[in-house]
Design a protein around this motif. Structure first.
Motif, PDB file in Angstrom:
ATOM      1  N   ASN A  93       0.873  -1.295  -0.072  1.00  0.00           N
ATOM      2  CA  ASN A  93      -0.056   0.008   0.136  1.00  0.00           C
ATOM      3  C   ASN A  93       0.990   1.175  -0.063  1.00  0.00           C
ATOM      4  O   ASN A  93       0.692   2.158   0.839  1.00  0.00           O
ATOM      5  N   PHE A  94       1.889   1.187  -1.005  1.00  0.00           N
ATOM      6  CA  PHE A  94       2.868   2.203  -0.999  1.00  0.00           C
ATOM      7  C   PHE A  94       2.884   3.222  -2.030  1.00  0.00           C
ATOM      8  O   PHE A  94       3.303   4.259  -1.770  1.00  0.00           O
ATOM      9  N   LEU A  95       2.258   2.941  -3.300  1.00  0.00           N
ATOM     10  CA  LEU A  95       2.190   3.717  -4.278  1.00  0.00           C
ATOM     11  C   LEU A  95       1.195   4.752  -4.328  1.00  0.00           C
ATOM     12  O   LEU A  95      -0.070   4.590  -3.616  1.00  0.00           O
ATOM     13  N   ASP A  96       1.411   5.778  -4.966  1.00  0.00           N
ATOM     14  CA  ASP A  96       0.508   6.989  -5.089  1.00  0.00           C
ATOM     15  C   ASP A  96      -0.746   6.496  -6.187  1.00  0.00           C
ATOM     16  O   ASP A  96      -0.526   6.468  -6.965  1.00  0.00           O
ATOM     17  N   LYS A  97      -2.085   6.195  -5.095  1.00  0.00           N
ATOM     18  CA  LYS A  97      -3.045   5.579  -5.957  1.00  0.00           C
ATOM     19  C   LYS A  97      -3.593   6.570  -7.109  1.00  0.00           C
ATOM     20  O   LYS A  97      -3.827   6.197  -8.081  1.00  0.00           O
ATOM     21  N   LYS A  98      -3.453   7.931  -6.744  1.00  0.00           N
ATOM     22  CA  LYS A  98      -4.245   8.987  -7.396  1.00  0.00           C
ATOM     23  C   LYS A  98      -3.315   8.883  -8.841  1.00  0.00           C
ATOM     24  O   LYS A  98      -4.066   8.991  -9.793  1.00  0.00           O
ATOM     25  N   ARG A  99      -2.071   9.083  -8.489  1.00  0.00           N
ATOM     26  CA  ARG A  99      -1.152   9.243  -9.846  1.00  0.00           C
ATOM     27  C   ARG A  99      -1.384   7.908 -10.617  1.00  0.00           C
ATOM     28  O   ARG A  99      -1.399   8.304 -11.949  1.00  0.00           O
ATOM     29  N   LEU A 100      -1.134   6.840 -10.043  1.00  0.00           N
ATOM     30  CA  LEU A 100      -1.393   5.552 -10.898  1.00  0.00           C
ATOM     31  C   LEU A 100      -2.825   5.655 -11.424  1.00  0.00           C
ATOM     32  O   LEU A 100      -2.824   5.104 -12.885  1.00  0.00           O
ATOM     33  N   ALA A 101      -3.841   5.907 -10.752  1.00  0.00           N
ATOM     34  CA  ALA A 101      -4.999   6.083 -11.738  1.00  0.00           C
ATOM     35  C   ALA A 101      -5.085   6.889 -12.822  1.00  0.00           C
ATOM     36  O   ALA A 101      -5.576   6.543 -13.930  1.00  0.00           O
ATOM     37  N   LYS A 102      -4.431   7.884 -12.827  1.00  0.00           N
ATOM     38  CA  LYS A 102      -4.375   9.162 -13.585  1.00  0.00           C
ATOM     39  C   LYS A 102      -3.579   8.320 -14.739  1.00  0.00           C
ATOM     40  O   LYS A 102      -3.870   8.833 -16.092  1.00  0.00           O
ATOM     41  N   ALA A 103      -2.447   7.816 -14.409  1.00  0.00           N
ATOM     42  CA  ALA A 103      -1.706   7.080 -15.384  1.00  0.00           C
ATOM     43  C   ALA A 103      -2.356   5.839 -16.127  1.00  0.00           C
ATOM     44  O   ALA A 103      -1.945   5.171 -17.134  1.00  0.00           O
ATOM     45  N   GLY A 104      -3.615   5.535 -15.884  1.00  0.00           N
ATOM     46  CA  GLY A 104      -4.340   4.655 -16.251  1.00  0.00           C
ATOM     47  C   GLY A 104      -4.210   3.113 -15.253  1.00  0.00           C
ATOM     48  O   GLY A 104      -4.692   2.161 -16.173  1.00  0.00           O
ATOM     49  N   PHE A 105      -3.479   3.181 -14.464  1.00  0.00           N
ATOM     50  CA  PHE A 105      -3.204   1.906 -13.794  1.00  0.00           C
ATOM     51  C   PHE A 105      -4.327   1.382 -13.152  1.00  0.00           C
ATOM     52  O   PHE A 105      -5.475   2.357 -12.444  1.00  0.00           O
ATOM     53  N   GLN A 106      -4.774   0.123 -13.051  1.00  0.00           N
ATOM     54  CA  GLN A 106      -5.564  -0.768 -11.879  1.00  0.00           C
ATOM     55  C   GLN A 106      -4.800  -1.023 -10.704  1.00  0.00           C
ATOM     56  O   GLN A 106      -3.728  -1.593 -11.254  1.00  0.00           O
ATOM     57  N   HIS A 107      -4.696  -0.422  -9.613  1.00  0.00           N
ATOM     58  CA  HIS A 107      -4.029  -0.533  -8.582  1.00  0.00           C
ATOM     59  C   HIS A 107      -4.818  -1.448  -7.533  1.00  0.00           C
ATOM     60  O   HIS A 107      -5.981  -0.997  -7.139  1.00  0.00           O
ATOM     61  N   VAL A 108      -4.182  -2.453  -7.200  1.00  0.00           N
ATOM     62  CA  VAL A 108      -4.731  -3.389  -6.183  1.00  0.00           C
ATOM     63  C   VAL A 108      -3.960  -3.358  -4.927  1.00  0.00           C
ATOM     64  O   VAL A 108      -2.691  -3.998  -5.112  1.00  0.00           O
ATOM     65  N   GLY A 109      -4.569  -3.034  -3.950  1.00  0.00           N
ATOM     66  CA  GLY A 109      -3.733  -2.780  -2.699  1.00  0.00           C
ATOM     67  C   GLY A 109      -3.958  -4.098  -1.977  1.00  0.00           C
ATOM     68  O   GLY A 109      -4.515  -4.960  -2.366  1.00  0.00           O
ATOM     69  N   VAL A 110      -3.645  -3.995  -0.436  1.00  0.00           N
ATOM     70  CA  VAL A 110      -3.938  -4.950   0.484  1.00  0.00           C
ATOM     71  C   VAL A 110      -4.914  -4.343   1.483  1.00  0.00           C
ATOM     72  O   VAL A 110      -4.636  -3.282   1.993  1.00  0.00           O
ATOM     73  N   GLY A 111      -6.041  -4.939   1.604  1.00  0.00           N
ATOM     74  CA  GLY A 111      -6.861  -4.562   2.710  1.00  0.00           C
ATOM     75  C   GLY A 111      -7.836  -3.184   2.361  1.00  0.00           C
ATOM     76  O   GLY A 111      -8.069  -2.346   2.894  1.00  0.00           O
ATOM     77  N   MET A 112      -7.672  -3.134   0.916  1.00  0.00           N
ATOM     78  CA  MET A 112      -8.407  -1.898   0.222  1.00  0.00           C
ATOM     79  C   MET A 112      -9.595  -2.245  -0.467  1.00  0.00           C
ATOM     80  O   MET A 112      -9.910  -2.029  -1.600  1.00  0.00           O
ATOM     81  N   GLY A 113     -10.866  -2.453   0.679  1.00  0.00           N
ATOM     82  CA  GLY A 113     -11.972  -2.709  -0.109  1.00  0.00           C
ATOM     83  C   GLY A 113     -12.673  -1.464  -0.300  1.00  0.00           C
ATOM     84  O   GLY A 113     -14.082  -1.675  -0.631  1.00  0.00           O
ATOM     85  N   ALA A 114     -12.344  -0.455   0.443  1.00  0.00           N
ATOM     86  CA  ALA A 114     -13.266   0.841   0.423  1.00  0.00           C
ATOM     87  C   ALA A 114     -13.801   1.358  -0.830  1.00  0.00           C
ATOM     88  O   ALA A 114     -12.793   1.304  -1.784  1.00  0.00           O
ATOM     89  N   ASN A 115     -14.902   2.045  -0.926  1.00  0.00           N
ATOM     90  CA  ASN A 115     -15.259   2.814  -1.965  1.00  0.00           C
ATOM     91  C   ASN A 115     -14.176   3.978  -2.111  1.00  0.00           C
ATOM     92  O   ASN A 115     -13.742   4.854  -1.436  1.00  0.00           O
TER      93      ASN A 115
END
Ligand code: NAD
Length: 468
Positions: free
Chosen positions: A438-460
């Motif tokens: 759970n280390f990467l910058d999710k927002k930045r990755l999402a912007k770059a088009g990444f699907q980001h799958v973390g650990v224990g990240m079930g939240a909306n």
């Protein structure tokens, strides 16, 4: 402060840190190792391991540091001798004590100072103080043909350093634990550690003393308690990590976010925020080995340790969960190309012992995956230490990502956060990253088009905390 003559046996992560720190604070230190390559590096002023600040401190202390493979040179005049050799696990989980035995016998053969304190710094099972005492005594008496009584005492001084910040931990420890039943030994160790206890040494410029650091508590205990303090500390931390991972797995199912939960419980001062990062779990040379040893010691006394045992199971299961996450996203693993980012068990070290990444690599290979690996520091060691492991080693993350089906962040090396994720997304077959810390910058990755799958990240994902 009186400069003392100190010998440290074993120049691994613990031994070299101990030796260099004691020399830095003013003692005359001789470090002994049986590995000629390590000794050659050390003599040329180089650290045999990757540990921030170690080489710099070695340089500052160089006039009070010697390196040798000869017990005959290092033992006779020493006032204090640290045993800091490895105590790896045997296949049953018991600590393999043959290196400790060789060190103890070597000490016994060469002991000649009036009174020497022999200190177990290696993590050794309960009762090892007595055992080392008997080995030293037997070797002394066999060599010298006279009683060893009064010539030496054995103490326990467990080590709590963290790889990656070993120098900081050695200079500014939370506490120093000394276990001995002999007041003379305690006095010697008190004098040895005085500059650390009183924090009276000059701070090195590259590792300043924290503003809150005043004096370091000395915890004195009997031998068995000191030995058990070390195991209990590591077991507790292992349990804490496995606990948050267990909660993370439920969070994922119920649609909660483990980072919010960890913050919510960690601010409770009874709990504390550290060791509450959900992820692939622990690795490294200590937690796995020491929890196994604790369970095995308990077994010898007819006890079970269900909490510690469960922490172990949760931990190793966590690695398989990374494979399951990939399976869930990619459906078929066979024939896929997956890149692992980070091989060391944590950042800022080159230690590959019980590496979660190497374990995950093996699991993926069993599924028919082509595994590519990258690490900023430990690629060469990984190649040398795992000659039969069928992975492809990459110096460049960009090249590793080319046509890959997924990436898995296994070690939270700082460089990985700052990668050119936008460029990487374009190179991959499908921009998918499993973020095992759970280390990467999710927002930045999402912007770059990444699907980001973390650990224990079930939240909306719409529900973002204030800091985000
Ligand atoms: P390591 O494997 O890095 O180093 C052990 C060193 O001892 C090696 O350089 C080896 O060549 C040397 N050695 C082996 N037999 C010897 C002998 N007979 N004479 C002289 N040298 C000999 O081990 P490490 O990680 O430094 O761990 C040492 C001990 O400290 C272990 O018991 C470990 O559990 C404990 N410990 C380790 C850490 C850690 O973070 N690595 C932290 C706390 C405690």
């Amino acid at each position: 402060m009186r400069a003392m003559k100190v010998t440290v046996i074993g120049t691994g992560y613990v031994g070299i840190t101990t030796g260099v720190t004691l020399a830095y604070i003013g003692h005359e230190v001789t470090c002994v190792d049986i590995d000629p390559q390590k000794l050659a590096l050390l003599r040329s002023g180089k650290a045999p391991i990757y540990e921030p600040g170690l080489e710099e401190l070695m340089h500052l202390a160089r006039e009070r540091l010697k390196f040798t493979d000869a017990y005959a040179e290092a033992v006779p005049n020493a006032e204090v001798i640290f045993v800091a050799v490895g105590t790896p696990s045997d296949p049953e989980g018991n600590p393999d004590l043959r290196y400790v035995q060789a060190a103890a016998e070597g000490i016994g053969q060469h002991l000649s100072h009036n009174f020497t304190v022999i200190v177990n710094k290696s993590t050794v099972p309960i009762g090892s103080g007595n055992w080392v005492e008997s080995l030293v005594r037997a070797a002394y008496e066999a060599t010298h043909g006279k009683k060893a009584r009064g010539h030496f005492a054995v103490a326990s001084n467990p080590e709590f350093l963290r790889e990656g910040s070993a120098i900081y931990d050695a200079l500014y420890p939370d506490r120093i634990v000394v276990g001995t039943e002999q007041p003379e030994a305690l006095e010697v160790l008190y004098n040895l550690y005085r500059p650390l206890l009183e924090q009276s040494f000059a701070e090195p410029a590259f590792q300043p003393r924290p503003a809150t650091m005043k004096a370091v508590p000395l915890i004195t205990a009997d031998l068995a308690s000191a030995e058990l303090i070390k195991y209990a500390a590591n077991a507790f931390l292992s349990v804490k990590i496995s606990f948050i991972n267990e909660i993370a797995n439920l969070a994922e199912r119920v649609g909660a976010d483990i980072t919010q939960i960890a913050r919510g419980i960690g601010l409770d001062s009874r709990i504390g925020p550290r060791f509450l990062q959900a992820g692939v779990g622990w690795g490294g040379s200590c937690f796995g080995k020491d929890t196994a040893a604790l369970v095995s010691t308990a077994r010898e006394y007819g006890l079970t340790m269900p909490i510690v045992q469960a922490a172990r199971e949760v931990n190793y299961r966590q690695r398989e969960r990374m494979v399951e996450k990939l399976q869930r996203e990619l459906k078929i693993l066979k024939g896929r190309t997956i890149g692992l980012l980070g091989l060391t068990f944590k950042p800022n070290t080159d230690d590959l012992r019980d590496s979660p990444a190497l374990d995950i690599a093996q699991r993926l290979i069993k599924h028919g995956v082509r595994v590519r690996v990258h690490d900023p520091i430990a690629l060469q060691q990984a190649r040398q230490q795992n000659p039969t492991l069928a992975v492809e080693y990459y110096e460049s993350v960009m090249e590793l990502a080319e046509d890959a089906d997924a990436l898995v962040l296994v070690t939270d090396w700082a460089v990985y956060r700052e990668l050119d994720w936008e460029g990487i997304a374009k190179l991959m077959k499908k921009p998918l990253v499993v973020d095992g810390r759970n280390f990467l910058d999710k927002k930045r990755l999402a912007k770059a088009g990444f699907q980001h799958v973390g650990v224990g990240m079930g939240a909306n994902p719409q529900l973002i905390t204030a800091e985000e």
